[in-house]
Design a protein around this motif. Structure first.
Motif, PDB file in Angstrom:
ATOM      1  N   ARG A  32      -2.688 -10.668  -7.305  1.00 51.52           N
ATOM      2  CA  ARG A  32      -2.065 -10.733  -5.981  1.00 51.52           C
ATOM      3  C   ARG A  32      -1.196  -9.515  -5.698  1.00 51.52           C
ATOM      4  N   ASP A  33      -0.881  -8.723  -6.735  1.00 50.05           N
ATOM      5  CA  ASP A  33      -0.064  -7.528  -6.550  1.00 50.05           C
ATOM      6  C   ASP A  33      -0.921  -6.313  -6.210  1.00 50.05           C
ATOM      7  N   TYR A  34      -1.977  -6.520  -5.434  1.00 44.54           N
ATOM      8  CA  TYR A  34      -2.906  -5.423  -5.152  1.00 44.54           C
ATOM      9  C   TYR A  34      -2.227  -4.246  -4.447  1.00 44.54           C
ATOM     10  N   GLY A  35      -1.197  -4.503  -3.645  1.00 46.97           N
ATOM     11  CA  GLY A  35      -0.498  -3.402  -2.991  1.00 46.97           C
ATOM     12  C   GLY A  35       0.258  -2.531  -3.981  1.00 46.97           C
ATOM     13  N   ARG A  36       1.023  -3.181  -4.854  1.00 47.19           N
ATOM     14  CA  ARG A  36       1.763  -2.419  -5.884  1.00 47.19           C
ATOM     15  C   ARG A  36       0.802  -1.693  -6.804  1.00 47.19           C
ATOM     16  N   LEU A  37      -0.276  -2.359  -7.181  1.00 41.45           N
ATOM     17  CA  LEU A  37      -1.234  -1.745  -8.097  1.00 41.45           C
ATOM     18  C   LEU A  37      -1.969  -0.579  -7.446  1.00 41.45           C
ATOM     19  N   TYR A  38      -2.197  -0.664  -6.147  1.00 46.17           N
ATOM     20  CA  TYR A  38      -2.827   0.458  -5.440  1.00 46.17           C
ATOM     21  C   TYR A  38      -1.964   1.710  -5.581  1.00 46.17           C
ATOM     22  N   HIS A  39      -0.679   1.581  -5.345  1.00 40.47           N
ATOM     23  CA  HIS A  39       0.198   2.749  -5.446  1.00 40.47           C
ATOM     24  C   HIS A  39       0.321   3.221  -6.889  1.00 40.47           C
ATOM     25  N   ALA A  40       0.268   2.294  -7.834  1.00 47.83           N
ATOM     26  CA  ALA A  40       0.274   2.703  -9.245  1.00 47.83           C
ATOM     27  C   ALA A  40      -0.971   3.511  -9.573  1.00 47.83           C
ATOM     28  N   MET A  41      -2.120   3.086  -9.058  1.00 49.43           N
ATOM     29  CA  MET A  41      -3.362   3.837  -9.303  1.00 49.43           C
ATOM     30  C   MET A  41      -3.291   5.212  -8.654  1.00 49.43           C
ATOM     31  N   LEU A  42      -2.792   5.288  -7.423  1.00 48.96           N
ATOM     32  CA  LEU A  42      -2.679   6.592  -6.775  1.00 48.96           C
ATOM     33  C   LEU A  42      -1.751   7.531  -7.534  1.00 48.96           C
ATOM     34  N   GLY A  43      -0.805   6.956  -8.254  1.00 52.14           N
ATOM     35  CA  GLY A  43       0.091   7.783  -9.046  1.00 52.14           C
ATOM     36  C   GLY A  43      -0.582   8.468 -10.224  1.00 52.14           C
ATOM     37  N   THR A  44      -1.791   8.061 -10.564  1.00 54.63           N
ATOM     38  CA  THR A  44      -2.522   8.687 -11.677  1.00 54.63           C
ATOM     39  C   THR A  44      -3.476   9.778 -11.206  1.00 54.63           C
ATOM     40  N   LEU A  45      -3.613   9.996  -9.906  1.00 56.42           N
ATOM     41  CA  LEU A  45      -4.700  10.844  -9.410  1.00 56.42           C
ATOM     42  C   LEU A  45      -4.511  12.322  -9.699  1.00 56.42           C
ATOM     43  N   GLY A  46      -3.272  12.793  -9.721  1.00 56.95           N
ATOM     44  CA  GLY A  46      -3.066  14.222  -9.948  1.00 56.95           C
ATOM     45  C   GLY A  46      -3.699  15.048  -8.842  1.00 56.95           C
ATOM     46  N   TYR A  47      -4.547  16.013  -9.229  1.00 64.07           N
ATOM     47  CA  TYR A  47      -5.202  16.873  -8.249  1.00 64.07           C
ATOM     48  C   TYR A  47      -6.412  16.212  -7.590  1.00 64.07           C
ATOM     49  N   ASP A  48      -6.918  15.147  -8.175  1.00 63.22           N
ATOM     50  CA  ASP A  48      -8.195  14.562  -7.742  1.00 63.22           C
ATOM     51  C   ASP A  48      -7.959  13.476  -6.698  1.00 63.22           C
TER      52      ASP A  48
ATOM     53  N   LEU B 161      -9.689  -6.375  -6.560  1.00 69.10           N
ATOM     54  CA  LEU B 161      -8.418  -7.105  -6.563  1.00 69.10           C
ATOM     55  C   LEU B 161      -8.271  -7.959  -5.303  1.00 69.10           C
ATOM     56  N   HIS B 162      -8.638  -7.409  -4.163  1.00 66.39           N
ATOM     57  CA  HIS B 162      -8.577  -8.192  -2.925  1.00 66.39           C
ATOM     58  C   HIS B 162      -9.517  -9.394  -2.988  1.00 66.39           C
ATOM     59  N   ASP B 163     -10.717  -9.164  -3.485  1.00 64.30           N
ATOM     60  CA  ASP B 163     -11.684 -10.258  -3.603  1.00 64.30           C
ATOM     61  C   ASP B 163     -11.130 -11.365  -4.491  1.00 64.30           C
ATOM     62  N   ALA B 164     -10.606 -10.980  -5.657  1.00 64.64           N
ATOM     63  CA  ALA B 164     -10.082 -11.978  -6.596  1.00 64.64           C
ATOM     64  C   ALA B 164      -8.843 -12.678  -6.035  1.00 64.64           C
ATOM     65  N   ALA B 165      -7.947 -11.916  -5.406  1.00 66.40           N
ATOM     66  CA  ALA B 165      -6.720 -12.519  -4.864  1.00 66.40           C
ATOM     67  C   ALA B 165      -7.041 -13.537  -3.782  1.00 66.40           C
TER      68      ALA B 165
ATOM     69  N   MET C 115      -2.406 -15.106 -10.765  1.00 69.98           N
ATOM     70  CA  MET C 115      -3.338 -15.036 -11.889  1.00 69.98           C
ATOM     71  C   MET C 115      -3.451 -13.596 -12.366  1.00 69.98           C
ATOM     72  N   LYS C 116      -3.419 -13.415 -13.669  1.00 74.57           N
ATOM     73  CA  LYS C 116      -3.388 -12.080 -14.240  1.00 74.57           C
ATOM     74  C   LYS C 116      -4.782 -11.603 -14.633  1.00 74.57           C
TER      75      LYS C 116
ATOM     76  N   VAL D  78     -11.308 -16.658 -12.406  1.00 76.95           N
ATOM     77  CA  VAL D  78     -11.606 -16.189 -11.057  1.00 76.95           C
ATOM     78  C   VAL D  78     -11.972 -14.714 -11.132  1.00 76.95           C
ATOM     79  N   VAL D  79     -12.990 -14.309 -10.366  1.00 74.36           N
ATOM     80  CA  VAL D  79     -13.467 -12.930 -10.431  1.00 74.36           C
ATOM     81  C   VAL D  79     -13.386 -12.271  -9.064  1.00 74.36           C
ATOM     82  N   GLY D  80     -13.439 -10.943  -9.075  1.00 72.19           N
ATOM     83  CA  GLY D  80     -13.527 -10.157  -7.852  1.00 72.19           C
ATOM     84  C   GLY D  80     -14.415  -8.956  -8.087  1.00 72.19           C
ATOM     85  N   TRP D  81     -15.134  -8.533  -7.047  1.00 72.55           N
ATOM     86  CA  TRP D  81     -16.106  -7.451  -7.159  1.00 72.55           C
ATOM     87  C   TRP D  81     -15.687  -6.237  -6.339  1.00 72.55           C
ATOM     88  N   GLY D  82     -15.970  -5.040  -6.886  1.00 71.60           N
ATOM     89  CA  GLY D  82     -15.823  -3.775  -6.171  1.00 71.60           C
ATOM     90  C   GLY D  82     -17.015  -2.889  -6.459  1.00 71.60           C
TER      91      GLY D  82
END
Length: 382
Positions: free
Chosen positions: A73-89, A105-109, A1-2, A42-46
């Motif tokens: 369900r691609d929470y692992g791939r998306l996690y690394h994609a998010m970390l790729g945006t962090l830069g110095y932070d 994402l984990h909750d929803a998956a 589910m997207k 379907v929803v998920g909370w953080g």
């Protein structure tokens, strides 16, 4: 589910009286609750508890374009994609923003599969965890610990078998307070203290020595979180276990502290260290050092429910007290954003049960947040 949309709910309240610790008096508690909504509903909370407004800006501008339209369900791939945006932070609001999204994402998956997050991640090792009361807190005025005996009696009546008061007013007062509490609660109740980064090395060592007779399970965050040499000195100078990690975000930060042998108990926070994905990476690192790990929790019902799922996945370790680690931190102060769906109940052994529902076990209608809501927003389709 997207992912069809990402929603943010800024909620907060002003505790009365203010919650005092060795560093500050907390007069306002603000949070960001993040809701991921899939195309099928379907929803998920953080959650973000430390820097909610900065994290919201980063979700809106940097993370949402990566996430909308992607499978939950691609929470692992998306996690690394998010970390790729962090830069110095890598130790601040950007990591907290990624943490909240990863939690959601984990909750929803897991909800998409009709199972709990713990089941999705390999299966729960337990169905309940010992809850330790986070409190009492330092009072303003001339008697910072004066109300502790009455407040601790109230916690015992609620069923807590482990209690973590705030300390750090001064070393002598810490010793008097903890020894008095030990006499009050007896030998069967676990006591720990949280100094909330309030001391330097010398005063932390003096305080620990004055509290030694109280038989504490741990002393939490006696120093500023970046002071690795200071933590090394304290850990080598006192017999009590030193706990910490809630303020650390990146895996590298945990690596540095563990390599320096600073902590005997590790306390990552899901909302800071990368959600479920980040926490599991930290826990694997801690396994290499044979350290007990347990979630730090001082926020809303979202992080509390998520932390219970995480605690269910952690191996048991003996550390003292009424049960093996991991324990679960329980905000014992009046917190309407923890109890919005009812007060989490303790059983006769002072334990809280793992929720039975799918995902993190939380069925939260955003309308229930209305009394504490200051702002809300939606990215993507309504």
């Amino acid at each position: 589910m997207k992912i069809a949309s990402i929603q943010g709910f800024h909620a907060g309240f002003s505790p009365t009286p203010a919650l005092g610790n060795a560093s500050t008096f907390i007069r306002r508690r603000d949070f960001l609750l993040v809701r991921v909504v899939t195309e099928s509903g379907v929803v998920g909370w953080g959650e973000v508890f430390a820097s909610p407004f900065a994290a919201a800006a980063l979700i809106k501008t940097k993370l949402a374009p990566l996430l909308l339209g992607q499978p939950v369900r691609d929470y692992g791939r998306l996690y690394h994609a998010m970390l790729g945006t962090l830069g110095y932070d890598r130790r601040g609001p950007a990591m907290m923003a990624a943490s909240a999204i990863d939690m959601a994402l984990h909750d929803a998956a897991a909800r998409c599969q009709g199972i709990s997050v713990a089941a999705m991640l390999g299966g729960a090792l337990r169905d309940r965890a010992l809850a330790y009361a986070s409190g009492p807190f330092i009072a303003e005025g001339g008697s910072p610990y004066g109300a502790y005996p009455e407040q601790v009696d109230a916690l015992l009546r609620r069923g807590f078998r482990a209690i973590k008061p705030r300390a750090g007013f001064d070393p002598r007062a810490d010793g008097v307070m903890t020894k008095a509490l030990r006499r009050q609660v007896g030998e069967d109740v676990a006591l720990m203290v949280d100094i909330n980064q309030g001391y330097g090395v010398g005063s932390a060592i003096e305080s620990a020595r004055r509290m030694e007779e109280a038989g504490l399970l741990w002393i939490e965050e006696p120093l500023q979180p970046e002071d690795i040499p200071g933590y090394q000195t304290v850990a080598r100078s006192v017999p009590c276990a030193i706990a910490g990690g809630e303020a650390l975000a990146s895996l590298a930060a945990f690596r540095d502290f563990l390599a320096a042998r600073t902590f005997s108990v590790l306390q990552p926070d899901l909302t800071v260290c990368g959600g479920f994905t980040g926490f599991r990476r930290v826990a694997a690192l801690a396994d290499a050092y044979d350290l007990p790990v347990m979630p730090h929790v001082f926020g809303t019902l979202v992080n509390f429910h998520a932390a219970l799922q995480m605690a269910a996945l952690l191996p048991a370790r003996r550390g003292g007290g009424p049960a093996p680690y991991p324990f679960i931190e329980y905000d014992a102060t009046p917190n309407p954003l923890l109890t919005v769906l009812g007060t989490p109940e303790l059983d006769s052994a002072g334990m809280v049960a793992l929720p039975e529902g799918p995902g993190i076990g939380l069925e939260l209608d955003p309308e229930r947040l209305a009394p504490w809501l200051t702002e809300s927003w939606t990215l993507g389709r309504e």
